[in-house]
Design an enzyme around this catalytic site. Structure first.
Site, PDB file in Angstrom:
ATOM      1  N   ALA A  68     -86.136  29.273 -56.160  1.00 51.52           N
ATOM      2  CA  ALA A  68     -86.176  28.032 -55.384  1.00 51.52           C
ATOM      3  C   ALA A  68     -85.720  28.264 -53.945  1.00 51.52           C
ATOM      4  O   ALA A  68     -84.885  29.132 -53.678  1.00 51.52           O
ATOM      5  CB  ALA A  68     -85.280  26.980 -56.031  1.00 51.52           C
ATOM      6  N   GLY A 113     -85.761  31.137 -60.209  1.00 56.58           N
ATOM      7  CA  GLY A 113     -87.056  30.588 -60.583  1.00 56.58           C
ATOM      8  C   GLY A 113     -88.176  31.605 -60.542  1.00 56.58           C
ATOM      9  O   GLY A 113     -89.221  31.405 -61.168  1.00 56.58           O
ATOM     10  N   GLU A 116     -87.899  32.985 -63.927  1.00 59.22           N
ATOM     11  CA  GLU A 116     -88.275  31.952 -64.888  1.00 59.22           C
ATOM     12  C   GLU A 116     -89.790  31.788 -64.981  1.00 59.22           C
ATOM     13  O   GLU A 116     -90.327  31.555 -66.074  1.00 59.22           O
ATOM     14  CB  GLU A 116     -87.601  30.632 -64.523  1.00 59.22           C
ATOM     15  CG  GLU A 116     -86.104  30.645 -64.831  1.00 59.22           C
ATOM     16  CD  GLU A 116     -85.384  29.419 -64.319  1.00 59.22           C
ATOM     17  OE1 GLU A 116     -84.734  28.731 -65.115  1.00 59.22           O
ATOM     18  OE2 GLU A 116     -85.478  29.133 -63.099  1.00 59.22           O
ATOM     19  N   GLU A 136     -78.041  31.746 -60.483  1.00 53.08           N
ATOM     20  CA  GLU A 136     -77.772  30.367 -60.066  1.00 53.08           C
ATOM     21  C   GLU A 136     -76.289  30.006 -60.069  1.00 53.08           C
ATOM     22  O   GLU A 136     -75.811  29.260 -59.212  1.00 53.08           O
ATOM     23  CB  GLU A 136     -78.553  29.386 -60.947  1.00 53.08           C
ATOM     24  CG  GLU A 136     -80.042  29.306 -60.634  1.00 53.08           C
ATOM     25  CD  GLU A 136     -80.865  30.364 -61.341  1.00 53.08           C
ATOM     26  OE1 GLU A 136     -82.104  30.277 -61.296  1.00 53.08           O
ATOM     27  OE2 GLU A 136     -80.265  31.308 -61.928  1.00 53.08           O
TER      28      GLU A 136
END
Length: 262
Positions: A68, A113, A116, A136
């Site tokens: 992100a 992300g 992910e 994170e």
């Protein structure tokens, strides 16, 4: 006319394979444009019966995807956090449910992300120099796009805890050892290997492949659905904490965070 509605996702169809490139310089981050763009693109590919497989990779030589864009979270706005969590959820769950075979060609750093989205794919091929992490918690956040759920299913609870709770970054060779990736290949060749594997899918019946994939996922999906929803809820809850604002801003300001534990 391009299948992609955003310049941050390039797509080319080669035979029965759709090749998707994450192209958002400098680190191929995800944002409120590219995430809905991915969901829309996968839905279009699902509707095209001539597409049997997709391969996703990153533009450039350094990053697959750094996750992100943390600038979105700098002001600690729970509303913005909830919207982004919803975008991540829809995009990566749409990818996970793609009716054909999805392959991540991890050509560099896959962080947050970025890892992910690779875990939402069916198969992961990583170049030997690639590094992977879910960092994170270092910035007062948590993986909200399937990280806590899919990583645990792939590598087991112990390694999931090392990577998420201890912030451990791993290299491609270790990722292959623990089952996070299926193959490690020389630098600069992940896309070539992924495309070759994707082409093998065309030798199978597409209808059979879809049925087999649904069955492979069936037991997993019963367990994972609530966990994915809880991930997004817990992510938004963090935006009521001082540590969330401190963590994100410390990262953006390139300094060490001073945790308050509140």
């Amino acid at each position: 006319m391009s299948l992609s509605n955003t310049e941050k996702l390039k797509v080319e169809v080669v035979g029965h394979v759709a090749r998707i490139t994450i192209d958002n310089p400098a680190a191929n981050t995800w944002d409120a444009e590219s995430l809905p763009g991915l969901a829309d693109l996968v839905e279009k590919l699902n509707a095209d019966r001539n597409i049997y497989a997709l391969v996703i990779t990153g533009a450039g030589e350094k990053f697959f995807s750094a996750g992100a864009d943390l600038k979105i979270f700098a002001d600690g706005d729970p509303g913005a956090a909830g919207a982004m969590a919803a975008h991540f959820g829809k995009a990566f769950e749409t990818l996970a449910d793609f009716r054909g075979v999805s392959i991540a060609a991890i050509n560099g750093f896959a962080m947050g992300g970025g890892l992910e989205v690779a875990m939402a794919c069916d198969i992961r091929i990583a170049e030997e120099q690639a590094q992977m992490a879910l960092p994170e918690a270092r910035v007062g956040l948590l993986p909200c796009a399937g990280g806590t759920q899919r990583l645990t299913q792939l590598v087991g609870e112990g390694w999931a805890k090392r990577m998420i709770l201890c912030g451990e970054r791993i290299r491609a060779a270790r990722a292959e050892q623990i089952g996070l990736v299926e193959e490690v290949v020389p630098g600069g060749t992940a896309l070539e290997h992924a495309m070759a594997l994707a082409e093998q899918v065309g030798e199978q019946s597409p209808i059979s492949v879809s049925a087999c994939k649904r069955l492979i996922h069936s037991a997993r999906d019963i367990c994972i659905a609530q966990g994915l929803a809880d991930e997004r809820s817990e992510f938004v809850e963090l935006f009521s904490t001082a540590d969330q604002r401190e963590g994100v801003n410390a990262f953006l300001e390139k300094r060490k965070p001073e945790w308050k534990n509140r």
